[in-house]
Design a protein around this motif. Structure first.
Motif, short mmCIF file in Angstrom:
data_model
loop_
_atom_site.label_atom_id
_atom_site.label_comp_id
_atom_site.label_asym_id
_atom_site.label_seq_id
_atom_site.Cartn_x
_atom_site.Cartn_y
_atom_site.Cartn_z
N THR A 87 8.73 8.99 1.50
CA THR A 87 7.99 7.89 0.88
C THR A 87 8.82 7.29 -0.24
OG1 THR A 87 6.93 9.31 -0.77
CG2 THR A 87 5.78 9.04 1.35
N GLU A 88 8.33 6.19 -0.78
CA GLU A 88 8.92 5.62 -1.98
C GLU A 88 8.42 6.42 -3.19
OE1 GLU A 88 11.21 3.50 -2.16
OE2 GLU A 88 11.05 1.92 -0.64
N GLU A 89 8.84 6.03 -4.39
CA GLU A 89 8.41 6.72 -5.60
C GLU A 89 6.89 6.72 -5.70
OE1 GLU A 89 10.24 5.32 -9.12
OE2 GLU A 89 12.29 5.72 -8.44
N ALA A 90 6.37 7.80 -6.28
CA ALA A 90 4.93 7.97 -6.48
C ALA A 90 4.18 8.03 -5.16
CB ALA A 90 4.36 6.88 -7.38
N GLU A 103 5.39 -5.41 -1.65
CA GLU A 103 5.37 -4.11 -0.95
C GLU A 103 6.74 -3.79 -0.35
OE1 GLU A 103 1.03 -3.25 0.65
OE2 GLU A 103 1.84 -5.06 1.59
N ARG A 139 4.37 6.11 -2.58
CA ARG A 139 4.04 4.83 -1.94
C ARG A 139 4.60 4.78 -0.53
NH1 ARG A 139 6.34 -0.33 -1.46
NH2 ARG A 139 8.17 0.23 -2.68
N VAL A 140 3.77 4.33 0.41
CA VAL A 140 4.17 4.24 1.81
C VAL A 140 4.36 2.77 2.17
CG1 VAL A 140 3.53 4.72 4.19
CG2 VAL A 140 2.89 6.33 2.38
N PRO A 141 5.59 2.32 2.38
CA PRO A 141 5.81 0.91 2.74
C PRO A 141 5.13 0.59 4.06
CG PRO A 141 7.86 1.96 2.09
CD PRO A 141 6.86 3.05 2.27
N GLU A 166 10.58 -2.45 0.40
CA GLU A 166 11.24 -1.15 0.42
C GLU A 166 12.46 -1.17 -0.49
OE1 GLU A 166 10.29 -0.87 5.22
OE2 GLU A 166 12.35 -0.72 4.50
#
Length: 287
Positions: free
Chosen positions: A261-264, A221, A266-268, A223
């Motif tokens: 957020t990250e790609e797609a 998970e 995604r929330v770290p 970052e």
């Protein structure tokens, strides 16, 4: 000294790792980014990456990369960097204090006395060097009435992580942000320290390969450094930036304020519950 319209940033220790990704993310926002480090030729360092390669990635992202070879153990070299930025750009919007001397013994098991004394170098390049860079940055930012100084830090500031030298450096940069923040009140300049989570970098990939049992769950998970760079840019652009001045922030948490957020999508995760809370400075001021 020509002032340019493009915003200007310095990211120290940007040949690879967190610094590289943060610098590229600022390039995405159109910054002229001065990337510093010692590696100018591939193969000169144990890990891949050069300041020139990072500068090229910044260009490709839509910014303007400028590679400057700097040994951050040399205060005169740090001074020369800021003189160059002032001469070429006439402004400085963001300084990211990221450079750190990381010894190969850092993630090896065992107590500190069984490891190399080279681990303490992080207090020179990673603490002392940050003070000098911040001093020079402040002398550019305060007269302009605007700027952000960001320190890359981690939960190792308050929990045991990689031993006492690493922990002292992280606690030290958090304290830098807190105390510089006091001095910056009312100037338009802010200082913050960012607790980054596990990062997807060249070094972490090597560490994961060597110690999968210790890091596999964390890295699932992790970052990206670019995620942290986008958060830094958003903090600088925040009209309410003064509210954050002097604080130690968890990137995964403050990112939600800006919808990053990250790609797609995604929330770290934040590791606050597992690893600890950022230090809250006492309000007393002894001048």
């Amino acid at each position: 000294m020509d002032r340019i319209e493009r915003p200007v940033a310095i990211v120290t220790g940007a040949s690879r790792g967190a610094g590289r990704g943060i610098a590229v993310a600022l390039g995405e926002k159109g910054y002229r980014v001065y990337v510093t480090g010692r590696t100018v030729r591939e193969g000169d360092a144990a890990l891949p990456g050069t300041i020139g390669a990072t500068a090229a990635q910044i260009d490709a992202a839509g910014g303007e990369g400028r590679a400057v070879q700097v040994d951050h153990a040399d205060s005169d070299a740090i001074a020369a960097l800021f003189e160059q930025v002032a001469d070429e750009s006439g402004r400085l919007d963001i300084l990211v204090n990221n450079v750190a001397a990381l010894n190969d013994d850092l993630v090896k098991p065992g107590p500190f006395w069984e490891k190399s004394t080279g681990l303490v170098d992080i207090l020179d390049v990673g603490l002392r060097s940050h003070y000098f860079a911040s001093w020079h940055a402040a002398r550019m930012m305060v007269p302009a009435g605007d700027g952000l100084i960001a320190f890359t830090s981690s939960f190792g500031s308050v929990c045991y992580m990689h031993g006492p030298a690493y922990g002292a450096q992280k606690a030290g940069v958090d304290k830098f942000a807190a105390d510089m923040g006091v001095d910056f009140r009312g100037t338009g300049v802010a200082a913050i320290s960012l607790w980054m989570g596990p990062l997807l970098t060249e070094r972490s990939a090597q560490t994961l390969a060597e110690h999968p049992e210790q890091y596999e769950k964390f890295m699932a998970e992790a970052e990206t450094p670019e995620f942290n760079g986008r958060v830094i840019a958003a903090i600088h652009d925040d009209p309410a930036r003064e509210e954050l001045n002097g604080q130690t922030l968890i990137t995964a948490e403050i990112a939600q304020r800006y919808g990053i957020t990250e790609e797609a999508g995604r929330v770290p995760p934040s590791y606050r519950a597992m690893l600890g809370d950022p230090r809250i400075p006492h309000p007393a001021i002894v001048a």
